[in-house]
Design a protein around this motif. Structure first.
Motif, PDB file in Angstrom:
ATOM      1  N   SER A  47       0.819  -1.213  -0.049  1.00 14.85           N
ATOM      2  CA  SER A  47      -0.098   0.066  -0.059  1.00 14.85           C
ATOM      3  C   SER A  47       0.758   1.301  -0.164  1.00 14.85           C
ATOM      4  N   GLN A  48       2.038   1.056   0.486  1.00 16.20           N
ATOM      5  CA  GLN A  48       2.985   2.341   0.487  1.00 16.20           C
ATOM      6  C   GLN A  48       3.943   2.586  -0.492  1.00 16.20           C
ATOM      7  N   ALA A  49       3.830   1.846  -1.787  1.00 13.79           N
ATOM      8  CA  ALA A  49       4.721   2.021  -2.968  1.00 13.79           C
ATOM      9  C   ALA A  49       4.259   3.098  -3.881  1.00 13.79           C
ATOM     10  N   HIS A  50       2.973   3.743  -3.844  1.00 17.76           N
ATOM     11  CA  HIS A  50       2.791   4.822  -4.713  1.00 17.76           C
ATOM     12  C   HIS A  50       2.354   5.918  -4.098  1.00 17.76           C
ATOM     13  N   SER A  57       6.675   6.065  -4.552  1.00 19.86           N
ATOM     14  CA  SER A  57       7.182   6.803  -3.234  1.00 19.86           C
ATOM     15  C   SER A  57       8.713   6.950  -2.903  1.00 19.86           C
ATOM     16  N   PRO A  58       8.963   7.803  -2.488  1.00 19.93           N
ATOM     17  CA  PRO A  58      10.518   8.354  -2.242  1.00 19.93           C
ATOM     18  C   PRO A  58      11.273   6.944  -1.570  1.00 19.93           C
ATOM     19  N   ALA A  70      15.156   1.803  -5.175  1.00 20.24           N
ATOM     20  CA  ALA A  70      15.453   0.275  -5.699  1.00 20.24           C
ATOM     21  C   ALA A  70      14.073  -0.075  -6.375  1.00 20.24           C
ATOM     22  N   TRP A  71      13.370   0.739  -7.112  1.00 14.10           N
ATOM     23  CA  TRP A  71      12.167   0.476  -7.703  1.00 14.10           C
ATOM     24  C   TRP A  71      12.295  -0.600  -8.970  1.00 14.10           C
ATOM     25  N   ALA A  72      13.730  -0.284  -9.442  1.00 17.93           N
ATOM     26  CA  ALA A  72      13.952  -1.323 -10.579  1.00 17.93           C
ATOM     27  C   ALA A  72      14.056  -2.848 -10.153  1.00 17.93           C
ATOM     28  N   GLU A  73      14.411  -3.179  -8.997  1.00 17.41           N
ATOM     29  CA  GLU A  73      14.280  -4.503  -8.280  1.00 17.41           C
ATOM     30  C   GLU A  73      12.822  -4.706  -7.741  1.00 17.41           C
TER      31      GLU A  73
END
Length: 707
Positions: free
Chosen positions: A582-585, A601-602, A607-610
Motif C-alpha cells: 500500500s505504501q509503494a505509490h 514513493s520516495p 530500488a524500484w527497478a528491483e
C-alpha cells in the motif's frame, strides 16, 4: 694461553664457562666471553653446551653488553653490543628461549640495528640480528610481537636500501605476510608499498630467470586491502607488473615459466579485478591472451586420465579459474568494456570448452575426494559460469546436477554443525578458513535452471528443495545475527534474495510439489515470522519485498492448512504485506503543471527497478488470497488501504497511471468487493463507481453495480 693449554674445544668452553661464573673482575669475564662467543660464531656449540652457557650467564649478561658504553682499548666501538647479540643469537637456536620475553623485548633493539648504517666490520651483528628474528618468527607469539613492535618497517627499509642481508629481510617479510598480511598492511602500508615498488621495478627490468623468480615472490606483496588502485604509487607498481607480465606471456615459455606468471596475474585479479589492465588495443589483447592461456591450461590439465596429480597443478588451475571468472565478467561488461565484441565471442567459445573439461573432471570425483579444496574451487567456478551462461553445456550440466546437490549438501551440513571459534588476531587464513559454502555460488545457476522442466525435475529428485529451505533458514539466522545494516549487501542477503527467486520459480512451475512437500509449510511459517521484523528495516526493502511476494504466492497454494487460518503470525504477516504493497505509490506534482501524477514513493524509488516486478506479482498474489482467507478483507480494512487507494486514484491524473498498474489495482479491488460487503461499501462510499469508470475498470464497475 688458555686455548694453547687445551686443544679440546669442549674442554675450553667448559673452562671459559667456569671463568665466567667465577670471574673476579670484568677483564677476566670479558676474556672468557670472547672465547665463548668465538666458539658460538664458529658453530661449535651443541644444544647441551648452549644450555650450559645460558645457565652460566642467563640473559642478564647479554643485556648488560647491549647497553654498555665504551669497549676496552683497541676494540671496535660496537664490541659489547656485538658480543651481546652473538650470545642472544646462540640462545635463540633453542626454540624455548627464542620465545622468552627477554628475547621478545629486544625486538626494538634488533630493528634499530637493521636500519642503522652498517660498517663493513659490523656484518656479524646483522647476521646475528637476522638469526634472532628468524628464531622469534618460528615461535607461537613471534609473528604478533614482530608486527606490533615495528619489525615490518625495519625489514622494508633494509630491503629497499639493499642493506647487508637484504635477501634475509625479504624472506622474513614473506613469512610475516603469509601469516599476518592484513595486520602488516594496516600498520605499515607505505613501507610495504616501497618494497613492492622496488620488486615491480626489478620485475620489469629483469631479462633473466630473476623475472620468473619474482613471479613467485610478488603475490605476497599485492594486498587485498587497501586496493593498490587507490594509491598513485600502487598504480605505478600495477602498471610495471602489467608490462612485465605482458613481456612474459607474449613470449614462448616452458611450463615452469608460465605457471608462476599465471599465478601472479590471478593474484592481481583477486586484488584489483581488471583495473590493472589498461584500456585500449594492447590491454584488450593482453586480457584475451590471459583468459585464453588459462582456458588452455584448464583443458590440458583436467582432460588428462589422472588430472591435477602433478605437483603444484592444483594451484595453477585454481589461479586459472580466477582468470576465467574475470573473463566471464569482462565478456558481460557493457559499460566501458575492455574487450571488443569479436573478442568476447571468441572467448565465450573458448571458455565453454574449458568448462566442458571442468564438468568432465567433476564427474570423476570420488566420495573420499570431496574434502579437497580444489573440488570446491572447481564447483565455485562452474557456479559462476552457470549463473551467466544458461544455454551452453546444458546436457552436461543436467547430468552433473545430482553431484552438485550432493556436494553442496555435504559441505553445508558439515559447516552448519561446525563450531565457529574466534580467530586469533594474527593467524594465517590458510588452513583455518571458515566452512566452505558451495551453495552460495550455485544458487544463481539453480535459479535459472528451475525455470526449465528437465533440470528442475532433476533438482527436485536430488532433494534440492529441502536443502534450499534449510539453507534459507540458516542464511536468515546469519543475517539477523549481523549487527546493524551494512552496505553493500551482505552475502547472506544476496543468497536470501536468490533463494526467493528459486522458490518463486517452483511455486509457479511446480504447485503440486508445494502442496505435498512439508518443506514449504515450514518455509511459509518462517516467512510469516520474519517479514514483520524485516519490513521496518528500510535498508532491507528489496529482501522484504522478496519475502512478502514469496509468502503471498505460497499462501495461495497453502491457504487450507490451519497455519493460515487467522492465526496471530498469519495476521501479522499479511498486515506487513499490506503495508508494503500500500505504501509503494504516492501523488506527485507534475513539472510545469498543477495536476498531480501517480509516482513511486520516495522510500521505494531508489530500488524500484528491483521492486517493481515483485510489487506487481505480490499485489496479484494478494488478490488471489482474498477468496481463500475469509479474515483477510478485515485486515485490509484495518490497514485503511482502500481509503488511501481511493484517495490516490481520485487525486492523480488518470493519464499518469499506466495500464498494468490499473489492471493490478482492479484485480485486488474486485476480489475484496466480492468477498466483503464492508470492503464494497468503503469503495462505493469513496466514489468507487466514478473513478472505476474513469480508469476503465469495467470489472470493478460491474461488481459494484451488481451489489
Amino acid at each position: 694461553a688458555m686455548a694453547a693449554d687445551c686443544g679440546d674445544r669442549t674442554a675450553t668452553l667448559k673452562r671459559c664457562l667456569g671463568v665466567l661464573r667465577d670471574a673476579r673482575n670484568d677483564s677476566e669475564q670479558f676474556a672468557a666471553l670472547l672465547l665463548v662467543t668465538k666458539a658460538v660464531r664458529a658453530g661449535e656449540v651443541d644444544a647441551k653446551t648452549r644450555r650450559q652457557i645460558f645457565d652460566a650467564i642467563g640473559f642478564t649478561f647479554p643485556n648488560r653488553l647491549l647497553v654498555s658504553g665504551q669497549p676496552p682499548a683497541g676494540c671496535p666501538p660496537h664490541t659489547f653490543r656485538a658480543l651481546g647479540l652473538t650470545l642472544l643469537a646462540c640462545f635463540c637456536t633453542d626454540p624455548e628461549l627464542a620465545g622468552h620475553s627477554q628475547i621478545l623485548n629486544k625486538i626494538p633493539t634488533f630493528n634499530d640495528i637493521l636500519v642503522s648504517p652498517c660498517d663493513p666490520d659490523d656484518t656479524s651483528m646483522i647476521d646475528d640480528v637476522y638469526q634472532c628474528l628468524s628464531a622469534v618468527m618460528a615461535t607461537a607469539r613471534g609473528p604478533r610481537e614482530l608486527v606490533t613492535k615495528g619489525t615490518v618497517c625495519a625489514l622494508c627499509q633494509a630491503y629497499v636500501k639493499s642493506s647487508y642481508g637484504s635477501d634475509r629481510a625479504l624472506t622474513l617479510l614473506l613469512g610475516l605476510l603469509a601469516v599476518a598480511e592484513a595486520k602488516c598492511w594496516q600498520r605499515d602500508a607505505p613501507h610495504l608499498l616501497a618494497v613492492l615498488s622496488k620488486l615491480s621495478d626489478d620485475f620489469l627490468k629483469a631479462e633473466d630467470m630473476t623475472k620468473f623468480e619474482l613471479c613467485e615472490v610478488l603475490p605476497r606483496f599485492v594486498p587485498l586491502s587497501p586496493p593498490l588502485t587507490q594509491d598513485p604509487q600502487g598504480r605505478e607498481c600495477l602498471h610495471r607488473l602489467y608490462k612485465g607480465l605482458a613481456d612474459i606471456l607474449g613470449s614462448k615459455l616452458s611450463q615452469s615459466q608460465r605457471d608462476p606468471a599465471l599465478k601472479l596475474a590471478a593474484c592481481l585479479v583477486q586484488a584489483c579485478g581488471s583495473e590493472w589492465i589498461p584500456a585500449g588495443s594492447a590491454g584488450s589483447k593482453f586480457l584475451a591472451l590471459l583468459v585464453n592461456l588459462a582456458c588452455v591450461e584448464v583443458r590440458l590439465t583436467l582432460e588428462e586420465p589422472d588430472p591435477v596429480e602433478a605437483e603444484g597443478k592444483k594451484e595453477v588451475v585454481t589461479a586459472c579459474y580466477v582468470l576465467i571468472e574475470m573473463g566471464i565478467q569482462e565478456c558481460l561488461r557493457e559499460e566501458k568494456p575492455l574487450l571488443e565484441e569479436v573478442q568476447k565471442i571468441q572467448l565465450m567459445r573458448i571458455m565453454e570448452e574449458a568448462f566442458g573439461a571442468v564438468i568432465f573432471y567433476l564427474r570423476q570425483v570420488k566420495q573420499e575426494e570431496l574434502e579437497d579444496p580444489f573440488i570446491f574451487a572447481s564447483v565455485r567456478i562452474l557456479g559462476a559460469w552457470m549463473a551467466e551462461e544458461t544455454s551452453s553445456l546444458k546436457q552436461e550440466i543436467c547430468e552433473l546436477l545430482p553431484f552438485l546437490v550432493h556436494y553442496a549438501k555435504k559441505l553445508f551440513q558439515e559447516g552448519s554443525t561446525a563450531v565457529s571459534l574466534p580467530q586469533p588476531e594474527l593467524v594465517s587464513s590458510e588452513g583455518s578458513e571458515l566452512p566452505r559454502d558451495a551453495l552460495r555460488f550455485l544458487l544463481p545457476g539453480f535459479c535459472h535452471l528451475t525455470v526449465e522442466d528437465r533440470p528442475r525435475d532433476i533438482l527436485i529428485t536430488a532433494g534440492a528443495p529441502a536443502l534450499l529451505c534449510e539453507y534459507f533458514i540458516h542464511q536468515w539466522e546469519l543475517l539477523t545475527s549481523e549487527p546493524g545494516s551494512p552496505a553493500p549487501l551482505t552475502s547472506a542477503e544476496m543468497s536470501l534474495q536468490t533463494l526467493c527467486g528459486i522458490f518463486l520459480n517452483l511455486v509457479v512451475t511446480a504447485p503440486d510439489l508445494i502442496r505435498r512437500d512439508k518443506t514449504f509449510s515450514s518455509l511459509m511459517d518462517m516467512l510469516m515470522r520474519s517479514l514483520p521484523l524485516l519490513l521496518p528495516q528500510k535498508d532491507h526493502l528489496v529482501l522484504a519485498a522478496n519475502f512478502a511476494t514469496l509468502g503471498l504466492m505460497l499462501a495461495r497454494i497453502l491457504a487450507s492448512p490451519a497455519v493460515l487460518q487467522g492465526t496471530q503470525p498469519a495476521k501479522e504477516f499479511f498486515g506487513a504485506t499490506i503495508r508494503f504493497l500500500s505504501q509503494a505509490h504516492t501523488a506527485q506534482a507534475e513539472p510545469g503543471s498543477d495536476a498531480l501524477a501517480m509516482a513511486v514513493s520516495p522510500a521505494y524509488g531508489g530500488a524500484w527497478a528491483e521492486l517493481r516486478e515483485l510489487w506487481l506479482l505480490g499485489t496479484q498474489a494478494l488478490a488471489g488470497c482474498v477468496p481463500l482467507l475469509p479474515w483477510l478483507p478485515q485486515a485490509v480494512l484495518e490497514a485503511r488501504w482502500l481509503e488511501a487507494l481511493a484517495d490516490l486514484l481520485t487525486r492523480v491524473d488518470p493519464a499518469s497511471v499506466d495500464f498494468e498498474l490499473i489492471a493490478v489495482f482492479q484485480g485486488v479491488l474486485v476480489e475484496l468487493a466480492r468477498a466483503s460487503k464492508a470492503c464494497r461499501d468503503v469503495i462505493a462510499s469513496h466514489h468507487g463507481g466514478e473513478w472505476a469508470n474513469l480508469y476503465g475498470m469495467a470489472a470493478l464497475e460491474q461488481c459494484l453495480s451488481e451489489q
